[in-house]
Design a protein around this motif. Sequence first.
Motif, short mmCIF file in Angstrom:
data_model
loop_
_atom_site.label_atom_id
_atom_site.label_comp_id
_atom_site.label_asym_id
_atom_site.label_seq_id
_atom_site.Cartn_x
_atom_site.Cartn_y
_atom_site.Cartn_z
N ASP A 75 41.86 48.18 35.70
CA ASP A 75 43.03 47.89 36.55
C ASP A 75 42.87 48.32 38.00
O ASP A 75 43.12 47.54 38.92
CB ASP A 75 44.29 48.54 35.97
N LYS A 76 42.51 49.57 38.22
CA LYS A 76 42.44 50.08 39.59
C LYS A 76 41.44 49.29 40.43
O LYS A 76 41.73 48.91 41.57
CB LYS A 76 42.08 51.56 39.58
N ARG A 78 40.35 46.24 39.72
CA ARG A 78 40.77 44.84 39.76
C ARG A 78 41.82 44.60 40.84
O ARG A 78 41.80 43.57 41.53
CB ARG A 78 41.30 44.41 38.39
N LEU A 79 42.74 45.54 41.01
CA LEU A 79 43.80 45.35 42.00
C LEU A 79 43.26 45.29 43.43
O LEU A 79 43.89 44.71 44.31
CB LEU A 79 44.86 46.46 41.86
N ARG A 80 42.10 45.86 43.65
CA ARG A 80 41.48 45.77 44.99
C ARG A 80 41.23 44.32 45.37
O ARG A 80 41.24 43.98 46.55
CB ARG A 80 40.16 46.53 45.02
N SER A 82 43.07 41.91 45.06
CA SER A 82 44.28 41.28 45.56
C SER A 82 44.66 41.84 46.93
O SER A 82 45.63 41.41 47.54
CB SER A 82 45.45 41.52 44.59
N ASP A 83 43.90 42.80 47.40
CA ASP A 83 44.15 43.47 48.67
C ASP A 83 43.36 42.77 49.78
O ASP A 83 42.12 42.83 49.81
CB ASP A 83 43.74 44.94 48.54
N THR A 105 43.91 35.75 40.85
CA THR A 105 44.81 36.90 40.93
C THR A 105 46.26 36.49 40.69
O THR A 105 47.02 37.22 40.06
CB THR A 105 44.68 37.64 42.28
N ASP A 110 48.29 39.77 39.37
CA ASP A 110 47.92 40.90 40.22
C ASP A 110 48.45 40.77 41.64
O ASP A 110 48.72 41.77 42.29
CB ASP A 110 46.41 41.08 40.26
N ASP A 111 48.60 39.54 42.12
CA ASP A 111 49.11 39.36 43.48
C ASP A 111 50.50 39.95 43.62
O ASP A 111 50.84 40.56 44.62
CB ASP A 111 49.08 37.89 43.89
N ARG A 113 51.71 42.44 41.71
CA ARG A 113 51.61 43.89 41.56
C ARG A 113 51.22 44.54 42.88
O ARG A 113 51.77 45.56 43.26
CB ARG A 113 50.59 44.25 40.48
N VAL A 114 50.27 43.96 43.59
CA VAL A 114 49.84 44.53 44.86
C VAL A 114 50.95 44.41 45.89
O VAL A 114 51.20 45.34 46.65
CB VAL A 114 48.54 43.85 45.36
#
Length: 122
Positions: A75-76, A78-80, A82-83, A105, A110-111, A113-114
């Motif tokens: 998760d951690k 993967r969320l990058r 979307s950044d 994403t 994930d988009d 969530r970010v």
Amino acid sequence: YSVAISMTSNEVAPFWLRAALVKFQLGEGKDSFNLLKRVENKFPAAPEVRAAYATMLASQDDMVVAQQKFLEIPDKARLRFSDKSYLQNVVSWPPSMLDELAKVTAAVGDDKRVSAVTASAL
């Protein structure tokens, strides 16, 4: 990239990922995916490799498998992907890859969530 790869065709190197991304940007989809598969065989757990693999699968209209591959990334990490700052300043993916990645994403959520984390930080 191509010359360096041909000189070391038996040894997969991390820079081959960049070469695959460049080939994708240049419209060489089949060649880029074949090169990426070799990188993925050598570095199967690397988050950037998994994200690139998922992105190229999505570009081939295989969104279900692309989502599964993308969700294999912790998760951690993967969320990058979307950044926008991370994508532009750290991994520096080409525009065509970013366009396809945005589809992946969004498909896994994930988009959102970010965006929520960014909004709560303000």
